[in-house]
Design a protein around this motif. Structure first.
Motif, PDB file in Angstrom:
ATOM      1  N   VAL A   7       0.893  -1.143   0.000  1.00  0.00           N
ATOM      2  CA  VAL A   7       0.000   0.000   0.000  1.00  0.00           C
ATOM      3  C   VAL A   7       0.938   1.200   0.000  1.00  0.00           C
ATOM      4  O   VAL A   7       1.741   1.385   0.913  1.00  0.00           O
ATOM      5  CB  VAL A   7      -0.939  -0.008   1.221  1.00  0.00           C
ATOM      6  CG1 VAL A   7      -1.804   1.247   1.216  1.00  0.00           C
ATOM      7  CG2 VAL A   7      -1.808  -1.258   1.213  1.00  0.00           C
ATOM      8  N   ASN A  57      -5.197  -4.978  -1.143  1.00  0.00           N
ATOM      9  CA  ASN A  57      -6.453  -4.265  -1.389  1.00  0.00           C
ATOM     10  C   ASN A  57      -7.310  -4.186  -0.124  1.00  0.00           C
ATOM     11  O   ASN A  57      -7.926  -3.153   0.147  1.00  0.00           O
ATOM     12  CB  ASN A  57      -7.242  -4.917  -2.522  1.00  0.00           C
ATOM     13  CG  ASN A  57      -6.654  -4.607  -3.885  1.00  0.00           C
ATOM     14  OD1 ASN A  57      -6.055  -3.551  -4.095  1.00  0.00           O
ATOM     15  ND2 ASN A  57      -6.804  -5.533  -4.812  1.00  0.00           N
ATOM     16  N   ALA A  58      -7.326  -5.259   0.659  1.00  0.00           N
ATOM     17  CA  ALA A  58      -8.081  -5.257   1.914  1.00  0.00           C
ATOM     18  C   ALA A  58      -7.492  -4.230   2.881  1.00  0.00           C
ATOM     19  O   ALA A  58      -8.235  -3.496   3.551  1.00  0.00           O
ATOM     20  CB  ALA A  58      -8.083  -6.655   2.535  1.00  0.00           C
ATOM     21  N   LEU A 107      -5.814  -1.557   2.042  1.00  0.00           N
ATOM     22  CA  LEU A 107      -6.127  -0.237   1.491  1.00  0.00           C
ATOM     23  C   LEU A 107      -7.553   0.179   1.860  1.00  0.00           C
ATOM     24  O   LEU A 107      -7.783   1.323   2.265  1.00  0.00           O
ATOM     25  CB  LEU A 107      -5.951  -0.234  -0.031  1.00  0.00           C
ATOM     26  CG  LEU A 107      -6.335   1.064  -0.742  1.00  0.00           C
ATOM     27  CD1 LEU A 107      -5.483   2.237  -0.265  1.00  0.00           C
ATOM     28  CD2 LEU A 107      -6.209   0.884  -2.254  1.00  0.00           C
ATOM     29  N   ASP A 108      -8.488  -0.752   1.761  1.00  0.00           N
ATOM     30  CA  ASP A 108      -9.879  -0.444   2.128  1.00  0.00           C
ATOM     31  C   ASP A 108      -9.964   0.007   3.584  1.00  0.00           C
ATOM     32  O   ASP A 108     -10.673   0.960   3.911  1.00  0.00           O
ATOM     33  CB  ASP A 108     -10.786  -1.664   1.904  1.00  0.00           C
ATOM     34  CG  ASP A 108     -10.994  -1.988   0.436  1.00  0.00           C
ATOM     35  OD1 ASP A 108     -10.713  -1.114  -0.420  1.00  0.00           O
ATOM     36  OD2 ASP A 108     -11.421  -3.119   0.139  1.00  0.00           O
ATOM     37  N   ALA A 109      -9.220  -0.662   4.466  1.00  0.00           N
ATOM     38  CA  ALA A 109      -9.212  -0.292   5.879  1.00  0.00           C
ATOM     39  C   ALA A 109      -8.618   1.105   6.072  1.00  0.00           C
ATOM     40  O   ALA A 109      -9.108   1.894   6.899  1.00  0.00           O
ATOM     41  CB  ALA A 109      -8.437  -1.328   6.689  1.00  0.00           C
ATOM     42  N   VAL A 111      -8.638   3.571   3.857  1.00  0.00           N
ATOM     43  CA  VAL A 111      -9.595   4.544   3.323  1.00  0.00           C
ATOM     44  C   VAL A 111     -10.649   4.846   4.387  1.00  0.00           C
ATOM     45  O   VAL A 111     -11.028   6.007   4.586  1.00  0.00           O
ATOM     46  CB  VAL A 111     -10.223   4.035   2.006  1.00  0.00           C
ATOM     47  CG1 VAL A 111     -11.423   4.877   1.594  1.00  0.00           C
ATOM     48  CG2 VAL A 111      -9.174   4.016   0.898  1.00  0.00           C
ATOM     49  N   ARG A 112     -11.100   3.824   5.101  1.00  0.00           N
ATOM     50  CA  ARG A 112     -12.080   4.033   6.177  1.00  0.00           C
ATOM     51  C   ARG A 112     -11.500   4.894   7.306  1.00  0.00           C
ATOM     52  O   ARG A 112     -12.243   5.555   8.017  1.00  0.00           O
ATOM     53  CB  ARG A 112     -12.581   2.699   6.719  1.00  0.00           C
ATOM     54  CG  ARG A 112     -13.517   1.964   5.760  1.00  0.00           C
ATOM     55  CD  ARG A 112     -14.232   0.791   6.398  1.00  0.00           C
ATOM     56  NE  ARG A 112     -13.332  -0.261   6.836  1.00  0.00           N
ATOM     57  CZ  ARG A 112     -12.856  -1.240   6.069  1.00  0.00           C
ATOM     58  NH1 ARG A 112     -13.191  -1.289   4.794  1.00  0.00           N
ATOM     59  NH2 ARG A 112     -12.058  -2.152   6.559  1.00  0.00           N
ATOM     60  N   ARG A 113     -10.170   4.883   7.440  1.00  0.00           N
ATOM     61  CA  ARG A 113      -9.513   5.711   8.467  1.00  0.00           C
ATOM     62  C   ARG A 113      -9.183   7.117   7.959  1.00  0.00           C
ATOM     63  O   ARG A 113      -8.626   7.923   8.689  1.00  0.00           O
ATOM     64  CB  ARG A 113      -8.230   5.034   8.945  1.00  0.00           C
ATOM     65  CG  ARG A 113      -8.509   3.782   9.772  1.00  0.00           C
ATOM     66  CD  ARG A 113      -7.272   3.167  10.313  1.00  0.00           C
ATOM     67  NE  ARG A 113      -6.599   4.038  11.277  1.00  0.00           N
ATOM     68  CZ  ARG A 113      -5.451   3.731  11.856  1.00  0.00           C
ATOM     69  NH1 ARG A 113      -4.853   2.583  11.603  1.00  0.00           N
ATOM     70  NH2 ARG A 113      -4.890   4.564  12.708  1.00  0.00           N
ATOM     71  N   ARG A 163      -6.611   8.972   1.851  1.00  0.00           N
ATOM     72  CA  ARG A 163      -7.241   9.078   0.524  1.00  0.00           C
ATOM     73  C   ARG A 163      -6.258   8.920  -0.640  1.00  0.00           C
ATOM     74  O   ARG A 163      -6.683   8.666  -1.759  1.00  0.00           O
ATOM     75  CB  ARG A 163      -7.936  10.438   0.387  1.00  0.00           C
ATOM     76  CG  ARG A 163      -8.998  10.685   1.422  1.00  0.00           C
ATOM     77  CD  ARG A 163     -10.266   9.921   1.074  1.00  0.00           C
ATOM     78  NE  ARG A 163     -11.268  10.147   2.103  1.00  0.00           N
ATOM     79  CZ  ARG A 163     -11.836   9.187   2.818  1.00  0.00           C
ATOM     80  NH1 ARG A 163     -11.512   7.937   2.621  1.00  0.00           N
ATOM     81  NH2 ARG A 163     -12.738   9.470   3.728  1.00  0.00           N
ATOM     82  N   ARG A 166      -2.514   3.866  -2.696  1.00  0.00           N
ATOM     83  CA  ARG A 166      -2.940   2.920  -3.732  1.00  0.00           C
ATOM     84  C   ARG A 166      -2.103   1.658  -3.609  1.00  0.00           C
ATOM     85  O   ARG A 166      -1.051   1.644  -2.974  1.00  0.00           O
ATOM     86  CB  ARG A 166      -2.836   3.543  -5.112  1.00  0.00           C
ATOM     87  CG  ARG A 166      -1.446   3.873  -5.570  1.00  0.00           C
ATOM     88  CD  ARG A 166      -1.519   4.600  -6.922  1.00  0.00           C
ATOM     89  NE  ARG A 166      -0.244   4.664  -7.571  1.00  0.00           N
ATOM     90  CZ  ARG A 166       0.683   5.598  -7.349  1.00  0.00           C
ATOM     91  NH1 ARG A 166       0.473   6.543  -6.464  1.00  0.00           N
ATOM     92  NH2 ARG A 166       1.819   5.586  -8.008  1.00  0.00           N
TER      93      ARG A 166
END
Length: 135
Positions: free
Chosen positions: A29, A78-79, A81-83, A85-87, A90, A93
């Motif tokens: 990430v 990817n998982a 990264l999703d976590a 983004v929730r924090r 932005r 990648r």
């Protein structure tokens, strides 16, 4: 080329083994490339304020940048990264830091001085690789 040279040599066929070694791809990430050292320092401060740890990069082509996690699979990255983004992160990648690498290792299970000398005669086929003891 090496296998052909070994087969044509006078080495006993049970004196050597060629093994395929696979170093898996590595995903990160990633945040970057940053325009300058000031932008990099600002991003480090932002990550620290979120209590996120960052790691040095293993790929100079991605500098100046930051890694906030290394993963053996793209799905794992990817998982993560999703976590992030929730924090509130932005600009991160997922990128492949290192591609899968396949290589061949020559093993001499019972190498004595005589066998090592004979294998050294195959130096052109060894692509200037040096024999070393297995650990």
């Amino acid at each position: 080329m090496l296998q052909q040279a070994l087969e044509k040599s006078n080495l006993p066929t049970d004196a050597w083994v060629l093994e395929t070694k696979i170093t898996p791809a590595r995903w990160i990430v990633y945040l970057g490339k940053f325009a300058n050292a000031e932008a990099l320092a600002k991003k480090r401060a932002d990550l620290s304020s979120l209590k996120l740890k960052f790691q040095p990069l293993g790929n100079p082509a991605l500098e100046p940048g930051l890694s906030v996690g290394r993963f053996e699979t793209q799905a794992g990255a990817n998982a993560a990264l999703d976590a992030l983004v929730r924090r509130g992160v932005r600009t991160a990648r997922v990128v492949q830091e290192q591609a899968e690498v396949r290589s061949v290792v020559l093993r001499l299970p019972a190498a004595d001085d005589s066998l090592r000398t004979r294998v050294n005669e195959l130096k052109p086929a060894l692509a200037d690789q040096v024999l070393s003891r297995c650990q």
